[in-house]
Motif scaffolding. Structure first.
Motif, PDB file in Angstrom:
ATOM      1  N   LEU A  34       7.463   3.646  -8.583  1.00 46.88           N
ATOM      2  CA  LEU A  34       7.397   2.382  -7.789  1.00 46.88           C
ATOM      3  C   LEU A  34       6.727   2.712  -6.373  1.00 46.88           C
ATOM      4  O   LEU A  34       5.856   1.956  -6.304  1.00 46.88           O
ATOM      5  N   GLU A  41       5.368   5.405  -5.191  1.00 42.17           N
ATOM      6  CA  GLU A  41       4.035   6.047  -5.373  1.00 42.17           C
ATOM      7  C   GLU A  41       3.037   4.917  -5.746  1.00 42.17           C
ATOM      8  O   GLU A  41       2.007   4.815  -4.816  1.00 42.17           O
ATOM      9  N   ALA A  42       3.382   3.999  -6.401  1.00 38.62           N
ATOM     10  CA  ALA A  42       2.346   3.119  -6.806  1.00 38.62           C
ATOM     11  C   ALA A  42       1.943   2.006  -5.749  1.00 38.62           C
ATOM     12  O   ALA A  42       0.887   1.954  -5.285  1.00 38.62           O
ATOM     13  N   LEU A  43       3.212   1.695  -5.146  1.00 39.05           N
ATOM     14  CA  LEU A  43       3.142   0.805  -3.790  1.00 39.05           C
ATOM     15  C   LEU A  43       2.396   1.315  -2.947  1.00 39.05           C
ATOM     16  O   LEU A  43       1.417   0.696  -2.170  1.00 39.05           O
TER      17      LEU A  43
END
Lengths: 199, 199
Positions: free
Chosen positions: B48, B50-52
């Motif tokens: 989460l 990393e993606a954000l």
């Protein structure tokens, strides 16, 4: 690879560890977090890390707790002579919602299952035996599930308690309130007959 | 407060930001992560964050992307003269699965909605206008949803493109393949009649 890069792909895969979330829902969740609710996403990541870091098991009853002893075990208002044995913390929550029980709990975190290699030690039976040895518990209430494994676990704990001359009871299984006989499954119905009581 | 402490409570609340997750499922997810899948929980938190952190929007087409320009916009094999306008990145995914379209995309990240205060600027219409001004696009394909807002958005973009003498098309709406007339809703059916073509 995902159309939108490897980190989205990793997020979708990671979301699938949630129960009941398949590939389509995972994708929908990932898009939602990235497109519409980035704040919610960050809050979720923080809450997850905090919960995983802080929450352990109560040293006396194995309930999920942030402290060494849980709120039940340190509460002087609870009846410390009754111990209700359940399989999972969610069972505790269900029982607490009824407010019918005021004693303490012991959470096994599973049930005996030779197939999955889960023996008495994994379920904290040694901790339970130690607790019973202290002579504080006068009644053990077995509230494991009514499955083959749950019944086997209940039997095992029953023996443990009986060996120490402690009263052992099993919660009643039968026709649920408001249940019509016509629609109750036959196993439940046969249990209801076996467990009939004098009026 | 939750029976098992404030951090579990916070986790349950945070999980409810996921689409389709109510209080019961959130609790089940929290218990599952803490009891049975702590590794999965940590992986989810990491994925989460990393993606954000990594995923932003492509500067040319607003698709979710880890790089300034997305994989579509830099791909010389795609047809750079066609531009398909959609509302959400998930629409891109649906279209890509068909492999019927080889052009580029433009993702609005929503639709015009005066009620929610979403105007042309929020949807990147200025970026779209700039792009159309470059004379690289020969056809704009409108694939916004067939809702009042989606139609209004399509109309707005249609005007934008027509003003620049660019061909504008709208994807066909009608009876789905394998759909039986008997079970198709009347709006779809009336669209299918309006959009009938010569054989």
């Amino acid at each position: 690879m995902n159309l939108f890069g490897p980190s989205l792909e990793r997020l979708v895969v990671a979301l699938r560890c949630l129960p009941g979330v398949g590939p389509k829902s995972a994708q929908r969740m990932a898009f939602h977090l990235l497109e519409s609710d980035q704040t919610g996403g960050r809050r979720l990541a923080d809450a997850l890390i905090e919960a995983l870091d802080k929450i352990t098991h109560c040293q006396a009853c194995r309930i999920l707790s942030e402290t060494d002893l849980c709120a039940f075990c340190v509460n002087p208002k609870r009846n410390h002579s009754q111990l209700c044995v359940v399989e999972m913390p969610s069972d505790v929550q269900a029982i607490e919602q009824t407010t019918a029980y005021q004693g303490l709990y012991f959470v096994l975190m599973g049930h005996l299952s030779s197939l999955d290699g889960i023996g008495p030690t994994a379920l904290g039976m040694d901790l339970l035996a130690e607790r019973l040895d202290k002579n504080e518990i006068h009644e053990v209430i077995l509230a494991t599930n009514l499955t083959v494994e749950g019944e086997a676990t209940a039997y095992y704990i029953g023996e443990l308690a009986r060996g120490r001359k402690i009263t052992v009871t099993r919660i009643a299984h039968g026709v649920p309130l408001g249940g019509e006989l016509e629609f109750v499954d036959s196993n439940t119905l046969s249990h209801a007959f076996k467990g009939r009581q004098h009026l």
